[in-house]
Design a protein around this motif. Structure first.
Motif, PDB file in Angstrom:
ATOM      1  N   TRP A  27      38.857  37.506  36.431  1.00 12.17           N
ATOM      2  CA  TRP A  27      40.145  37.744  35.750  1.00 12.17           C
ATOM      3  C   TRP A  27      40.604  36.525  34.976  1.00 12.17           C
ATOM      4  O   TRP A  27      41.249  36.638  33.932  1.00 12.17           O
ATOM      5  N   PHE A  28      40.319  35.357  35.538  1.00 12.32           N
ATOM      6  CA  PHE A  28      40.872  34.119  34.993  1.00 12.32           C
ATOM      7  C   PHE A  28      39.782  33.060  34.892  1.00 12.32           C
ATOM      8  O   PHE A  28      39.002  32.927  35.836  1.00 12.32           O
ATOM      9  N   ALA A  35      37.712  60.910  35.711  1.00  9.18           N
ATOM     10  CA  ALA A  35      38.335  61.152  37.019  1.00  9.18           C
ATOM     11  C   ALA A  35      39.185  59.976  37.472  1.00  9.18           C
ATOM     12  O   ALA A  35      40.115  60.131  38.259  1.00  9.18           O
ATOM     13  N   ASP A  36      38.873  58.782  36.974  1.00 14.64           N
ATOM     14  CA  ASP A  36      39.660  57.594  37.341  1.00 14.64           C
ATOM     15  C   ASP A  36      40.616  57.198  36.221  1.00 14.64           C
ATOM     16  O   ASP A  36      41.006  56.034  36.100  1.00 14.64           O
ATOM     17  N   GLY A  37      40.956  58.161  35.378  1.00 18.48           N
ATOM     18  CA  GLY A  37      41.916  57.874  34.311  1.00 18.48           C
ATOM     19  C   GLY A  37      41.277  57.288  33.067  1.00 18.48           C
ATOM     20  O   GLY A  37      41.966  56.755  32.209  1.00 18.48           O
ATOM     21  N   GLU A  97      44.511  50.402  28.616  1.00 14.98           N
ATOM     22  CA  GLU A  97      45.516  50.316  29.678  1.00 14.98           C
ATOM     23  C   GLU A  97      45.143  49.266  30.715  1.00 14.98           C
ATOM     24  O   GLU A  97      43.975  49.159  31.093  1.00 14.98           O
ATOM     25  N   ALA A  98      46.173  48.537  31.167  1.00 18.62           N
ATOM     26  CA  ALA A  98      45.933  47.540  32.226  1.00 18.62           C
ATOM     27  C   ALA A  98      45.525  48.286  33.489  1.00 18.62           C
ATOM     28  O   ALA A  98      46.104  49.313  33.820  1.00 18.62           O
ATOM     29  N   ARG A  99      44.485  47.795  34.143  1.00 18.01           N
ATOM     30  CA  ARG A  99      44.008  48.448  35.370  1.00 18.01           C
ATOM     31  C   ARG A  99      43.756  47.404  36.448  1.00 18.01           C
ATOM     32  O   ARG A  99      43.604  46.228  36.154  1.00 18.01           O
ATOM     33  N   PHE A 100      43.713  47.884  37.690  1.00 12.16           N
ATOM     34  CA  PHE A 100      43.432  46.962  38.795  1.00 12.16           C
ATOM     35  C   PHE A 100      41.960  46.610  38.810  1.00 12.16           C
ATOM     36  O   PHE A 100      41.126  47.422  38.443  1.00 12.16           O
ATOM     37  N   ARG A 107      44.458  54.481  25.927  1.00 10.43           N
ATOM     38  CA  ARG A 107      44.071  54.758  27.314  1.00 10.43           C
ATOM     39  C   ARG A 107      42.995  53.770  27.782  1.00 10.43           C
ATOM     40  O   ARG A 107      43.029  53.281  28.908  1.00 10.43           O
ATOM     41  N   PHE A 117      29.468  33.667  68.609  1.00  9.48           N
ATOM     42  CA  PHE A 117      30.165  34.735  67.881  1.00  9.48           C
ATOM     43  C   PHE A 117      30.999  34.163  66.739  1.00  9.48           C
ATOM     44  O   PHE A 117      31.143  34.778  65.674  1.00  9.48           O
ATOM     45  N   TRP A 173      35.739  37.214  42.353  1.00  6.67           N
ATOM     46  CA  TRP A 173      36.669  38.245  41.845  1.00  6.67           C
ATOM     47  C   TRP A 173      37.752  37.585  40.973  1.00  6.67           C
ATOM     48  O   TRP A 173      38.048  38.057  39.871  1.00  6.67           O
TER      49      TRP A 173
END
Lengths: 70, 743
Positions: free
Chosen positions: B535-536, B602-604, B740-743, B737, B513, B531
């Motif tokens: 970003w970097f 819908a997600d900005g 804009e910084a986003r996650f 818009r 296991f 991921w």
């Protein structure tokens, strides 16, 4: 007061409490980030990826301390 | 869920069909047959590997899981690329071991540079799979050889042996069991593409002739672009399982080049329509309807030949009859627009003729042809692609992140697995960099859960290979059937790979296991590293990439506009020119994908229609600038040039000024003011040109030089109009818009 969380047993398999807390913490941080994106609140953060990591850490600590029983 | 889908597949038929008919329909469905092929090949590959006593039978299973495509040729092609990639990876792994046996850091730097190079090469051709395999298998083999690399050679040989066996087994099964030659999908796609282009020509001609057309042109254009991009891979596959295609492979590639060039010519023709809006084309170009009918008939015959029937007629000549009297009465810019439109129409005519001849040659209905009409891609000089370079940097960084974690974090789980997994993921993302890394989590973990349940609850009670084989067959069949849609290819590959890696079949089977839990962690760490590398150091967030690529596109357009006319000069100038041309040609397509990856409303995010309109205006601007570059090389009358050169230069500098301003801020140029400036410039140029042509300069110029002058005027106007359109579309977008910084 004892703040050390106890092990998690799922079907006789023991999991470290930090693993469970970390998984839940990452999921909650991701959900929070989705909502912040949706309502355009993410623009108030300087560097979102670090904020996401910070959220994950905060949620993990909170879940490990208060949700997972000791 | 799989049972539900099977039941749905059976019950989806009309109510009056009997259960036997429904079962027959299921049996005839490609999803069912493909699932059986993969499951059978997987069991046979395991059986041979276990019977021969070879180590790591899961490598053969992995080859079956990842090389099993719908057609025989497609699978053989992918399998061969996998074998070649593995051989290349093995050679590199051994070479590195020989060159740097005692230099840990040098070894790691060179090895990760190779991973980065593989990521760079992913965008090179339709044979990207070779580089995908070479990059990550090199890491895998280097680590599988043990800490001192003593068994690296044996590991390399074993990997090639197991991979080749898996590929051969699947190819045999695919050839013997309901064989589906790759020539069928190739013919279908080419016929579909020809039909799409036929409908687009009819639609565009209807617009010019002010007649009605109910065609959904944007959808057709998207279909044409996607179909053209997919064709080289289809030919790679078909030439391996069809002698007919192999014999005529050069003609097929020419046919693909002509189809791509026809697509582009149609786009350029369409981009010129706004300037033709005021003209009475029925009077000016009475041959337009006849030519449109001829093109339609020609493409219909091409489609007929692809279907295996002899053509009823060959390409007919359509004489271009321009009303000279009406032409003489036109303003210079109207005439220029007409000349440019006629040029594109002639190009379309030549391309469809070349396409007819090539297809006739392929199907044996005509004389052998030597060359198509499209320019050869290989004729263009080599240029560095900044986007492929960023993908390489990302791969380098992601692999280094896990390397450092493995070196400096004690008890880091499965270092020998996490490094190749990270390399495989990040190299794969080089061809779809806009894909969100989060989307990989569900199929990766889903596959581990399914395989974990199989490994823990199904495998232990089995005591013979018969039981194991039946269980593997059922599990693989269900997984393949569940993920049988073409859009689920990536998910199917991931889930099947996880299944093979988790059950880890061997002659001395063990069940652990901890291995399953560690594999899950390993994948999460790998995805996490990918991921972070998004970003970097270079951000792969769509809102950042769109800005960077827009900036590069506009700067390249500016540089090309400012490039000296005539000979390109020395090597650095030629390279710079080739680089900017490459940027101008490729960036609109890349921006299409990145603009589509921007967050939805819908997600900005911003409305999808605005984004699509901006992408269209970028394609138009790219086409117009390239058209201008082509026209600038044409011979001009020295007398006319003397008269107009100062105005043309001022116009060009004005365009460059706007390009620079837009590159700095896409929102910074007001389209209304730009339109006013352009109209004023057009009026001034019109007056100046009429004066010039009324004077002695006209008598000195030949007909060709006069036409070239009109082409130049039309091209400058085209660039200006495209720039105004781009500025207006860019102005409509809420850039703060988007940024804009986003996650």
């Amino acid at each position: 007061m004892n703040f050390i969380p106890s092990e998690f047993a799922i079907g006789d398999v023991y999991f470290p409490p930090l693993l469970i807390a970390a998984v839940l913490g990452v999921i909650l941080a991701w959900l929070t980030a989705k909502q912040l994106n949706r309502y355009r609140l993410s623009r108030f953060f300087f560097y979102p990826p670090l904020v996401l990591l910070a959220f994950a850490v905060i949620y993990t600590v909170l879940i490990g301390t208060f949700v997972i029983p000791s | 869920m799989t049972t539900q889908r099977l039941m749905q597949a059976i019950s989806a038929k009309p109510a009056h069909t009997s259960p036997v008919d429904q079962l027959v329909a299921l049996y005839r469905s490609e999803a069912f047959r493909q699932s059986v092929r993969v499951a059978l090949a997987m069991v046979l590959a395991y059986a041979i590997s276990l019977a021969m006593g070879w180590e790591k039978p899961h490598w053969a299973g992995l080859a079956v899981a990842l090389c099993s495509l719908g057609s025989v040729g497609g699978s053989i092609n992918k399998g061969l690329l996998r074998i070649l990639g593995t051989a290349l990876a093995g050679a590199v792994a051994i070479a590195l071991l020989i060159l740097f046996p005692q230099d840990r850091w040098t070894y790691l730097v060179v090895a990760t540079l190779f991973v980065g190079y593989s990521a760079y090469m992913m965008g090179h051709s339709s044979r990207w799979y070779l580089w995908s395999i070479a990059g990550y298998v090199m890491a895998l083999l280097a680590l599988a050889g043990g800490p001192d690399g003593a068994t690296t050679f044996e590991t390399v040989v074993l990997r090639i042996q197991q991979t080749a066996m898996g590929v051969v087994v699947y190819s045999l099964v695919a050839t013997l069991l309901w064989p589906r030659p790759a020539i069928e999908p190739l013919m279908q796609r080419v016929r579909g593409l020809v039909d799409v282009q036929r409908r687009l020509i009819a639609h565009d001609a209807a617009i010019l002739m002010h007649t009605r057309s109910d065609v959904d042109a944007p959808a057709l254009r998207m279909q044409a672009t996607r179909g053209t991009a997919q064709l080289p891979a289809d030919i790679d596959a078909a030439e391996l399982d069809s002698f007919e295609v192999w014999e005529t492979r050069r003609q097929w590639r020419r046919c693909v080049a002509d189809l791509g060039a026809l697509n582009e010519a149609l786009e350029r023709w369409r981009h010129g329509f706004p300037e033709l809006g005021q003209l009475d084309l029925e009077r000016l170009t009475p041959h337009l309807a006849t030519l449109a009918a001829e093109l339609d008939a020609r493409l219909a015959e091409v489609s007929r030949m692809l279907g295996g029937e002899a053509p009823r007629r060959g390409p007919q000549e359509v004489a271009a009859r321009l009303d000279e009297e009406a032409l003489a009465a036109m303003t210079p810019f109207d005439r220029a627009a007409l000349v440019c439109s006629q040029d594109q129409l002639h190009r379309i005519e030549r391309l469809t003729r070349a396409l007819f001849n090539t297809v006739a040659d392929i199907r044996g209905f005509g004389e052998p042809t030597r060359q198509g009409h499209a320019e050869r891609r290989s004729a263009a000089p080599w240029t560095l692609d900044p986007d492929r370079l960023t993908a390489a940097v990302r791969a380098f960084v992601a692999v280094w992140l896990v390397l450092l974690a493995c070196i400096y974090i004690p008890s880091f789980p499965m270092p020998a697995g996490v490094i190749p997994v990270t390399a495989a993921l990040v190299i794969q993302l080089a061809i779809v960099p806009q894909l969100s890394t989060g989307l990989l989590v569900a199929p990766a973990l889903g596959g581990i859960v399914v395989a974990g349940v199989f490994s823990i609850f199904v495998m232990p009670p089995l005591s013979s290979f018969l039981g194991l084989g039946v269980a593997i067959f059922i599990a693989v069949f269900l997984l393949c059937y569940l993920f049988s849609k073409p859009s689920q290819d990536l998910a199917r590959s991931l889930v099947l790979a996880q299944f093979v890696m988790i059950i880890l079949v061997s002659n001395e089977q063990t069940y652990d296991f901890l291995y399953i839990a560690n594999t899950a962690q390993m994948w999460l760490f790998g995805i996490g590293a990918v991921w972070i590398s998004g970003w970097f150091p270079i951000s792969f967030q769509p809102q950042q990439v769109v800005f960077k690529q827009l900036h590069r596109f506009l700067r390249s357009a500016d540089r090309l506009m400012g490039a000296a006319r005539g000979a390109p000069g020395h090597w650095p100038q030629r390279m710079a020119l080739a680089f900017h041309k490459h940027e101008l040609t490729t960036l609109p397509g890349k921006l299409d994908r990145w603009l589509a990856a921007l967050p939805a409303v819908a997600d900005g995010g911003v409305p999808r229609e605005q984004v699509q309109a901006l992408a269209d205006s970028l394609h138009a601007l790219s086409g117009r600038v390239r058209e201008l570059l082509e026209v600038r090389g044409a011979a001009q009358s020295p007398a006319i040039v003397r008269e107009l050169i100062a105005d043309m230069r001022a116009w060009r500098l004005g365009i460059q000024e706007v390009l620079v301003a837009l590159a700095a801020d896409p929102d910074g140029v007001e389209a209304g003011r730009l339109r006013g400036r352009l109209d004023a410039k057009l009026q001034a140029m019109e007056a100046r040109t009429e004066n010039t042509l009324d004077g002695a300069a006209r008598d000195d110029a030949s007909t060709e030089e006069l036409d070239n002058m009109y082409r130049m005027l039309g091209a400058y106007r085209g660039v200006s109009e495209a720039l105004v359109s781009f500025a207006s579309q860019a102005r409509a977008i809420d850039w703060p818009r988007v940024r804009e910084a986003r996650f």
